[in-house]
Design an enzyme around this catalytic site. Structure first.
Site, short mmCIF file in Angstrom:
data_model
loop_
_atom_site.label_atom_id
_atom_site.label_comp_id
_atom_site.label_asym_id
_atom_site.label_seq_id
_atom_site.Cartn_x
_atom_site.Cartn_y
_atom_site.Cartn_z
CG HIS A 14 -0.28 7.16 -2.51
ND1 HIS A 14 -0.71 6.31 -3.51
CD2 HIS A 14 0.17 6.36 -1.51
CE1 HIS A 14 -0.52 5.06 -3.14
NE2 HIS A 14 0.01 5.06 -1.92
CD GLU A 89 1.71 1.41 3.34
OE1 GLU A 89 1.69 1.43 4.59
OE2 GLU A 89 0.70 1.52 2.62
#
Length: 217
Positions: A14, A89
């Site tokens: 990202h 994550e």
């Protein structure tokens, strides 16, 4: 199901968030992208992928990854998109929202760093737990590729996820697996189905995304 399948897996991180800039452990906190800081990297990634057509897209369900996917304009009509919690994550637990200076004197933090992530973070995950959920996700990717004929797949995810995938496919050490925001890796993979549903992914080659300027010239 006896035959293998070749898959090109393009995995990108990202764009930049405020916590990236502040060097805070972000983990599974749903932090949005930071603009205008994120724009340059996202536009470069969009340009790098502009001519590519993907058979399927998998994205972490956290907002910063969905924003990244929207900005790079890789999702096209008719291309299946799966929002995937297993691509989140690493869960940094008690470390989330904190910076190095707040943690450096804590014995459990020093032990975690020395273990290169193998110890479980208080209130969070270990690298092994992250690898386990990624292995389950990869098994489903293999099933999808075999069932639907996917040959080229885009994945939008996080730095820790890409680090573990690089350790798996490129057999590099922990600290060598870092990729910056709005960058990633391209892997040419072959999946061989095995007995009892236990197949094997083999990496034929890997490269950076976007291609570094020095290599593109």
């Amino acid at each position: 199901m006896a035959d293998g399948v070749n898959v090109e897996l393009v995995v990108v991180r990202h764009g930049i968030t405020a916590w990236n800039v502040e060097r805070r452990y972000q983990g599974q906190r749903d932090i949005p992208l930071l603009f205008p800081d994120a724009e340059e990297g996202l536009l470069a990634l969009r340009e790098a992928l502009a001519s590519e057509r993907f058979d399927a897209i998998y994205s972490s369900d956290l907002h910063r990854c969905q924003q990244t996917l929207e900005w790079i304009q890789a999702a096209k009509p008719g291309v299946p998109l799966r929002l995937e919690p297993r691509l989140q994550e690493l869960n940094f637990g008690d470390y989330e929202g904190k910076v190095y200076d707040e943690l450096k004197d804590l014995p459990h933090y020093r032990a975690w760093v020395d273990s290169v992530g193998e110890l479980q973070i208080p209130g969070g995950e270990s690298a092994a737990q992250l690898r386990e959920r990624l292995a389950l996700w990869l098994a489903d990717v293999a099933k999808d590729a075999l069932a639907h004929g996917y040959q080229k797949i885009l994945v939008v995810t996080h730095g820790g996820v890409i680090r573990e995938l690089r350790r798996r496919f490129e057999t590099i050490e922990f600290w060598g697996g870092v990729v910056t925001q709005a960058q990633g890796r391209r892997w040419q993979l072959t999946y061989h189905p095995g007995d009892c549903g236990k197949g094997e992914w083999l990496c034929n080659c890997s490269s950076a995304v976007p291609v570094p300027v020095s290599e593109a010239l």
